[in-house]
Scaffold this motif. Structure first.
Motif, PDB file in Angstrom:
ATOM      1  N   CYS A  21       0.847  -1.182   0.000  1.00 41.58           N
ATOM      2  CA  CYS A  21       0.000   0.000   0.000  1.00 41.58           C
ATOM      3  C   CYS A  21       0.886   1.236   0.000  1.00 41.58           C
ATOM      4  O   CYS A  21       1.928   1.250   0.654  1.00 41.58           O
ATOM      5  N   CYS A  24       3.095   2.436   3.147  1.00 42.50           N
ATOM      6  CA  CYS A  24       3.455   1.313   4.014  1.00 42.50           C
ATOM      7  C   CYS A  24       4.915   1.415   4.443  1.00 42.50           C
ATOM      8  O   CYS A  24       5.785   1.761   3.647  1.00 42.50           O
ATOM      9  N   CYS A  55       2.320  -9.442   4.105  1.00 39.74           N
ATOM     10  CA  CYS A  55       2.734  -8.307   3.271  1.00 39.74           C
ATOM     11  C   CYS A  55       4.254  -8.248   3.252  1.00 39.74           C
ATOM     12  O   CYS A  55       4.885  -8.171   2.194  1.00 39.74           O
ATOM     13  N   ASN A 125       4.462  -5.047  12.630  1.00 36.72           N
ATOM     14  CA  ASN A 125       3.471  -3.967  12.517  1.00 36.72           C
ATOM     15  C   ASN A 125       2.324  -4.207  13.495  1.00 36.72           C
ATOM     16  O   ASN A 125       1.283  -3.556  13.424  1.00 36.72           O
ATOM     17  N   GLN A 202       7.337  -1.431  12.088  1.00 37.40           N
ATOM     18  CA  GLN A 202       6.923  -1.073  10.740  1.00 37.40           C
ATOM     19  C   GLN A 202       5.471  -0.651  10.768  1.00 37.40           C
ATOM     20  O   GLN A 202       4.616  -1.377  11.263  1.00 37.40           O
ATOM     21  N   CYS A 204       1.893  -0.163   9.580  1.00 44.37           N
ATOM     22  CA  CYS A 204       0.885  -0.588   8.607  1.00 44.37           C
ATOM     23  C   CYS A 204      -0.149   0.507   8.596  1.00 44.37           C
ATOM     24  O   CYS A 204      -0.993   0.569   9.496  1.00 44.37           O
ATOM     25  N   ASN A 205      -0.036   1.380   7.614  1.00 42.63           N
ATOM     26  CA  ASN A 205      -0.897   2.561   7.652  1.00 42.63           C
ATOM     27  C   ASN A 205      -2.336   2.250   7.297  1.00 42.63           C
ATOM     28  O   ASN A 205      -3.209   3.085   7.421  1.00 42.63           O
TER      29      ASN A 205
ATOM     30  N   ILE C  50      -3.134  -6.145  -0.524  1.00 42.17           N
ATOM     31  CA  ILE C  50      -4.024  -5.223   0.172  1.00 42.17           C
ATOM     32  C   ILE C  50      -4.302  -4.026  -0.724  1.00 42.17           C
ATOM     33  O   ILE C  50      -5.444  -3.630  -0.938  1.00 42.17           O
TER      34      ILE C  50
HETATM   35  S1  SF4 Z   1       1.496  -3.933   6.025  1.00 39.27           S
HETATM   36 FE1  SF4 Z   1      -0.376  -2.700   5.942  1.00 39.27          FE
HETATM   37  S2  SF4 Z   1       0.164  -0.873   4.784  1.00 39.27           S
HETATM   38 FE2  SF4 Z   1       1.765  -2.394   4.403  1.00 39.27          FE
HETATM   39  S3  SF4 Z   1       1.114  -3.446   2.503  1.00 39.27           S
HETATM   40 FE3  SF4 Z   1       0.303  -4.606   4.263  1.00 39.27          FE
HETATM   41  S4  SF4 Z   1      -1.774  -3.802   4.595  1.00 39.27           S
HETATM   42 FE4  SF4 Z   1      -0.675  -2.327   3.326  1.00 39.27          FE
END
Ligand code: SF4
Ligand SMILES: Cc1ncc(C[n+]2csc(CCOP(=O)(O)OP(=O)(O)O)c2C)c(N)n1
Ligand SMILES: Cc1ncc(C[n+]2csc(CCOP(=O)(O)OP(=O)(O)O)c2C)c(N)n1
Ligand code: SF4
Ligand SMILES: [Mg+2]
Ligand SMILES: [Mg+2]
Lengths: 334, 607, 607, 334
Positions: A21, A24, A55, A125, A202, A204-205, C50
């Motif tokens: 995202c 991120c 992710c 995160n 980290q 996770c916005n 995501i």
């Molecule tokens: S950790 Fe959160 S912000 Fe980063 S890619 Fe995954 S869902 Fe998106």
């Protein structure tokens, strides 16, 4: 076509579109990794990133090196097998708080105990990102998420304390928002011979925005974080505050109130007890330590494994297959 | 002196408490007999407990050996000789002893306590009820005699009694004209650090042997050398043959062998064996669990090793997810399942063939993996090499099925010279523009191993684009890749040697189609049936997936197909998926191998 | 003003970036349409990331809805309307748009950057190339118009643009005469804590709606209420229906519901749903992995709860060993597998039916477990109740298969009153001398739950003695227990409602036999075929193991059996194990549901 | 037929033959468990033993209570589900060093973190008994076993340190050869509300005989073991030696050499740092601590879980199934 030493960050970037995202924290970690690699002197062909699922675990796709995006939680074992097979490789595990501490907990603690020379980067995160926002084993107690609409009742792990309990020989913490610090830690992790466990805060916005804002926010950072440097006193708040040890109790002291820098706790990453205390500086009332909490020495697993092979060959001679097949008791039918 | 009778074949069953050293006596008898040139087959059968409760039926450990001058394919059905060290061993096994057979008894194992533990009336020795016309009974005070034999050594009675197994072994050696040499050498090795124990065991063996002279045995027996094909032989158990095969495959492929395993009965011995042979460049890794074991193997395979993992049913169940990854990666590795009685923990020390379905289907999605099975202890060697060859040459995980019966069973093996072993060609990446999922004519991709410059690439468990291997969510690509992976595995049957009948004509009334460890019993059963003039043939499948191309043709030429399996009917169902015909399952689910008679009777029904 | 045309049914496909709020627009359209009394079926289709990279084809998120006044069984094949928020969405979907259909475009999604990201020539807008006779094209500056609509609110442009989905939704509402009410209420709920965002979204929706008036749309459409059977309806997606079914089963059995799960797409929503309904006495446990989830469920089942775990393929692979334990324990529980594209991580957000083999066979040993499958979103409710009923009444684990298409797909549901739900009778231990493995006439054992005095007993994964449940290594007992467990599961077919055809006569040329989510597409295909006069019938299997008793009879009355599956041929193989006949597989492995046409064409081949 | 309070050890003994090797340390643990149970006041029907696989894991068969001999390594999760389902039960997990720390490591650490009120007895014999003698994650480095003929190269876990790192709230050590001590610890484990982790040194006389002889042998015991008692000074060698803290460093001192008892380290099981230090008294040069190293307070998981259910019912009312099925948006077709 062996890669030479004049590589740049770009040379470590693969041709795949990065699929995190926007905003991120993973981007920054990727960038620091790519930036620091040319300094490490690892040839691209000897570099391998192994990840699980999450992710964070997409990381290997973006590195122009060998890599594997494996299955959930098992990167430590895959990396172990790989390192055992070829001790010359520079092997990095990229994992998340779910991948590494939830489903992959067993693989992780056994890797730490064995001490393969592998670098583990745990992108914490405090949430499951890829599955869209459930609490993780590092999420704050009481957090409201998709799977904890009334608040999580799970007491979280303290990843560094767990790693120390699992016999880790290198334990460090860094954060996505501090590139310089992160590059330094990545370098140190690489240099450590044995399993390096690096927790990286980290953001996770999307599902847990601001989880570490306290530590990364420019304004708060000085008073909430403790930058550990071996041989240096524990100072924070721009040097105005320090940590001293009152028996076992870390005590926050204001230097201007008469405490001298000489009384402060001097960081010694080889001291296991102090490392323990640092790992337990985890509450809201104390600054959070960043840097290398602990670094100890122990033989690496891959070397011990190779040594047994070599010793065995030395003792018995390189195996003769025909002799082995024949065994000790054979007879001839004519 | 007793007269000597020449026999063609004999079955002896040793039975006693699990602490009695029955397995040692059995394997010593086996080695000696093998070295004397007999054909043989063995079946050790022991409780799941380390030391099951002394004196109880549950605690009985057994070892059966069938040996002869003729062809021997099974460990025998009704023993000619039963050695029973206590009442429980007697109770458990007497019903199997052939009428007219010999019974050797340790009297001291029939005291009140032992009778009670064996759930018998403590006031009634069942030996007294035996009809002397039924069996030749030797009731011997073995414990007492043995204590006398080792008298003077500074040992406790308990320690003295621990050599009773050697005493009885000596006696049986005498009865069957075996030499003591091999065992004496073995004892010297084993007890080199404890002279008293060595002395006790040596004395016990000899005392038993000499005691033979004194008993009122009317006869001694001899079994001539078997008419084996010329060559050099050794005796081997399945797990060791399997380990040897893996080491051989490492050599033949020029790859380092990496073995990762988590201990589990009856597969652990493969780990033990390989860990003793590091001077072959073998690395063994005892993982923390089966998932770690298979994923470590995946890592080692990615790193360019010949990677192996071995387990049994419950451990296999844990490997399902990682097997799917191996399918996606198309990386060579062999997964060995030494099957045991299931489901769940089941009967951990008993044999069974009930993990075939699991091997074929135990993972999510369309994840075809070749499955092959070993059919005899020594065949574990060949099967291991073939599994590795398929894995390496076709870049795929391969599942190799063995079972508890093969794993621990012994047979003579006319072993090959290494020079005659199959070659294994590694499909290394060549050229400049490496595409991880480009394929050759048989759909195999090239293997680029970390450390090779210019071939850096990423692999993973997400669906990947044809040729490039990049992640792809394309609908048509997915279908294409599923079909390619299926076709690639189907193609493997190209590698097989032509499928041949074991016995009989290519057309007839009954075809017995087996797989795995039922080989020997089927062979005997079919031979008997053919000797009776029945129209029966035997086919035995090494390849469970994909099938041999000729299989359908064979099946179509018989009126009835009989499929003996140690499960509730698995291969039989798979055959029905693909072939027509009268396919009948013959199933035994008792944790025990088939007796030839059981198969023979089923053949009769359909012939 | 635009004229209004009455339509019987319409398919609309919304497509845009995964950040564009397409899923929200789609589900709002769905709810509104359901409340307006139409029949409908939906198909959300989104990337695994995501937020997949903005502007790329890989990043396109889609939501298709098929609604009408007539019966609707599938989410439709060729959309009548395509809403494309950017070039990538256009590229990905334009080929599906029906000739004559309507295309709604956000012009600002076709700038150079977007064209480039969609891998198009950045100097050539593909919209310019469209033949105006092919489609009715509305090229609208949605971004610009929307920013104007929300002008004056203190929002960044990025935030403003986040309401574009509401703008386009408003427009489509206008086009199809939908009411804005439901969505306005929804927005008020969702953004109750942020008034500015609420205001922006409200304005956007209304602006879109009113913009309808101004565009040169020649026509508006209306779709009358469907002629649904009288009753009360709601709209439901599969995972929610499944969760509801579990809660209902808890109530019907009088047992506390215990749910343990580890998040995995597309099963996680079941955990989310249940965790929101603790006031039903539901306990939800987010385990550390799938093994912990199923074993926690086993513990809860042992403790007397109605225990459930849910996962998808890779997680299911990890549960194999514990499933074997559940078989041995004969303890009630339901294991839900919401299938997704495999093998391995595969295509995590796509649908597939490739875990049938795994459900049937994915564990060691002979470990039979009943397997049932849901066939539509609302049927997930009934299937969940039936799974629980079988589990509890027959003391067995039960596997319930759903898939990604059902899980996220929506349809109107004529929901039942709780009073009309099936009863579930708990088989509690009674009497004094409790024998854990004593059985009733259908071979079910009694359930004694810790806390009950006098019924203390031990269970486990080792083979157990008939009746007593003590550990037993007896050969004959093992065979007996394997057969009993098999027979017990076979008996479950006694519980089934009679198997009935969905459509057609009991004899004919073609019988379409489906399972799971292919139900709707098969139904339409068979209807079409029958309308063409072909001799075709439809059967749909809820019960994959054991089969309905009548299945064989049905199959034997048709010349050809066609088995459509979203896999490489699994049910088709299972059918062949048991039944004769011309059984043909129709397989699609694209991560997408069948189109009715695909099945229809296959029917034609055999009719 | 509820059991009353006049039970004896025999009432907790099942009718199954005990199937451990003669001389196995497991017998003693079984006996102490059966002996202590009558004092705990748990009705037999409320008592449940859950085990995995291993020699030790056969334990439940011998207890006349509810029990499950489950699969390898998963007893902690099974027990968690059971306790969640019925918080009134007294739930005991019996596991081995292989079952609990090798294959079951993940389940164990997550149980500790969650703090279900469950008592975990880990029979540590530093070997895999049931599979006939391979080294385990607690085996000594260099040990020669069937799977390590050239000596194990696995650095072992320190089970108590691992448990502390995993957020355990009760951590204790006992041994098979000290019945009184063991009964005391079993009682304390039972009394602790939360997960009690008890490591019991257990001799496997067949495959690893004498692994703990140093600590159990009457002659050596006094000088090799440290019996921890809350509030008492750390004394050993029959009170002749003591442990004192020199900063962080535990120091062994001879009392007769002028050190007073007042200078000694007083055991405080609620002190996490001291517990850490005790767990790390693990070498050959220091006496090994036995007893309760740590006991802390934290809410139990099953209570928090039940509380959410109760709170939810209180807030929303007991769920109405028809309302739920109906949902928020339904319509009538007539
Ligand atoms: S950790 Fe959160 S912000 Fe980063 S890619 Fe995954 S869902 Fe998106
Ligand atoms: C066996 C299995 N179980 C569950 C999943 C689903 N899953 C994928 S990633 C993930 C958790 C990711 O969390 P984390 O490791 O913290 O990574 P993040 O996405 O937060 O970076 C889960 C549960 C899976 N892919 N495989
Ligand atoms: C899934 C699985 N893997 C492996 C085994 C084999 N196995 C049974 S017990 C055991 C280890 C036992 O060691 P430990 O827990 O220390 O118990 P002990 O026998 O020493 O008491 C192993 C590896 C199994 N039963 N199941
Ligand atoms: S093998 Fe060891 S641990 Fe197992 S029962 Fe025997 S002595 Fe005890
Ligand atoms: Mg995370
Ligand atoms: Mg152990």
């Amino acid at each position: 076509m062996s890669t030479n030493n004049t590589l740049t960050a770009k040379d470590f970037s693969s041709d795949q579109d990065v699929r995190w995202c926007p905003g991120c924290g993973d981007y920054s970690i990727l960038k620091q990794m790519q930036t620091v690699l040319p300094e490490l002197g690892v040839a691209r062909e000897n570099l391998v990133f192994i990840s699980g699922i999450g992710c964070s675990s997409r990381f290997p796709y973006y590195m122009n090196s060998y890599g594997m995006h494996s299955i959930h939680g098992r990167a430590p074992s895959i990396a172990s097998g790989l390192k055992a097979a070829n001790p010359n490789l520079s092997v990095w595990v990229v994992t998340g708080d779910g991948d590494g501490l939830s489903i992959g907990g067993n693989q992780l603690i056994h890797l730490l105990r064995r001490n393969f020379d592998i670098n583990v980067l745990l992108f914490n995160n405090e949430i499951y990102g890829l599955t869209k926002g459930q609490y993780s084993p590092t999420s704050q107690l009481g957090i409201h998420t998709k799977s904890s609409p009334l608040g999580s009742i799970d007491h979280p792990f303290n990843p560094l304390a767990l790693a120390l309990g699992a016999e880790a020989t290198f334990v460090a913490r860094s954060m996505d928002r501090d590139p310089i610090h992160m590059r330094d830690i990545l370098k140190k992790a690489h240099e450590h011979k044995g399993t390096s466990f690096v927790e990286i805060y980290q953001n996770c916005n999307v599902f847990n925005d601001g989880a570490f804002e306290k530590f990364t926010d420019k304004k708060q950072k000085a008073s909430t974080t403790l930058n550990l440097q071996a041989g240096e006193p524990l100072l924070f708040d721009n040097g105005e505050m320090g940590v001293r040890l009152n028996g076992f109790q870390p005590e926050l002291v204001k230097l201007e109130e008469g405490y001298s820098i000489n009384e402060l706790w001097i960081h010694d990453p080889t001291d296991t007890t102090k490392a323990h205390l640092l790992s337990r500086m985890f509450g809201d009332d104390v600054p959070r330590p960043f840097g290398v909490l602990y670094e100890g020495k122990r033989f690496t697993y891959e070397k011990a494994m190779q040594d047994q092979v070599d010793a065995s060959i030395k003792a018995k001679g390189l195996g003769d297959l025909d002799e082995l097949i024949k065994g000790k008791n054979s007879w001839v039918v004519e | 002196m007793a007269a000597t009778t020449e026999l063609q074949k004999v079955t002896i069953h040793f039975a006693g408490d699990s602490g009695d050293g029955i397995q040692l006596a059995g394997s010593q008898f086996t080695n000696t007999t093998a070295l004397q040139g007999n054909n043989l087959s063995t079946f050790p059968d022991f409780p799941a407990e380390i030391r099951a409760p002394t004196g109880t039926v549950a605690g009985v450990s057994g070892f059966q050996i069938h040996f002869g001058s003729v062809e021997i394919n099974t460990p025998g059905a009704e023993p000619d000789v039963l050695v029973a060290m206590n009442a429980a061993a007697f109770v458990k096994n007497i019903k199997n002893l052939r009428i007219g057979g010999t019974l050797i008894i340790d009297e001291s194992g029939f005291d009140k306590r032992n009778l009670r533990l064996a759930k018998l009336d403590e006031n009634k020795n069942p030996l007294d009820d035996l009809d002397p016309n039924d069996y030749q009974v030797h009731r011997i005070e073995i414990t007492k005699l043995n204590r006398e034999a080792v008298d003077g050594l500074t040992l406790s009675n308990k320690e003295k009694d621990q050599s009773r197994n050697l005493f009885v072994l000596g006696l049986v050696y005498w009865l069957y004209h075996r030499e003591m040499e091999t065992t004496l050498t073995f004892l010297q090795q084993k007890f080199r650090s404890n002279e008293t124990i060595l002395e006790a065991n040596t004395r016990a063996l000899k005392a038993g042997f000499h005691f033979g002279e004194t008993i009122e045995a009317a006869k001694r027996y001899t079994v001539s050398k078997a008419d084996l094909a010329p060559g050099t032989y050794r005796n081997i158990v399945g797990n060791e043959a399997l380990g040897l095969g893996l080491i051989a495959a490492g050599k033949q492929s020029g790859l380092d062998l990496f073995f990762a395993g988590y201990p589990i009965t009856p597969a652990s011995d493969i780990l033990h064996f390989l860990s003793r042979h590091k001077n072959f460049g073998v690395k063994t890794f005892q993982a923390e669990d089966e998932i770690a074991a298979i994923t470590a193997a995946i890592g080692a395979s990615f790193g360019g090793s010949l990677a192996i993992t071995a387990t049994s049913g419950p451990g296999m169940a844990l490997k399902g997810e990682a097997l799917g990854l191996a399918v996606m990666l198309e990386t060579p590795m062999v997964i060995v399942n030494v099957q045991r009685g299931g489901p769940s923990t089941g009967l951990p020390t008993k044999t069974e063939q009930a993990d075939l379905f699991q091997a074929l289907y135990g993972r999510n999605g369309e994840a075809p993996i070749p499955v092959i099975a070993a059919m005899s202890p020594s065949d574990c060697f060949d099967a291991a090499i073939e599994a590795c060859k398929i894995a390496v040459e076709r870049m795929t995980p391969v599942i190799l099925l063995s079972d508890g019966f093969l794993a621990n069973g012994a047979a003579p093996w006319k072993f090959p010279k290494s020079a005659s072993l199959p070659t294994i060609t590694v499909h290394k990446a060549t050229g400049d523009n490496y595409q991880p999922y480009a394929r050759n004519e048989n759909l195999t991709r090239q293997w680029a191993i970390p450390g090779e410059a210019g071939k850096e690439h990423r692999v993973g468990g997400l669906e990947k684009e044809d040729i490039t291997g990049n992640v792809s969510y394309s609908a048509s690509n997915h279908e294409k890749m599923v079909k390619i992976r299926a076709a690639k595995v189907e193609n493997i049957s190209d590698m097989y040697a032509p499928l041949e009948l074991i016995q009989g004509d290519t057309t007839g009334k009954v075809l017995v189609v087996g797989w795995g460890s039922t080989y020997g019993a089927s062979k005997v059963a079919v031979r008997w049936a053919r000797e009776e003039g029945l129209s029966v043939s035997q086919l035995h499948l090494r390849h469970l997936f994909p099938f041999d191309k000729e299989l359908g043709d064979y099946l179509s030429n018989f009126e009835n197909i009989v499929v003996p399996e140690l499960n509730n009917g698995q291969l039989v169902k798979i055959l029905k998926q693909e072939f027509e015909g009268n396919i009948h399952g013959l199933n035994k689910i008792q944790g025990l191998p088939f007796k030839a008679k059981e198969i023979f009777e089923e053949i009769r029904k359909h012939a």
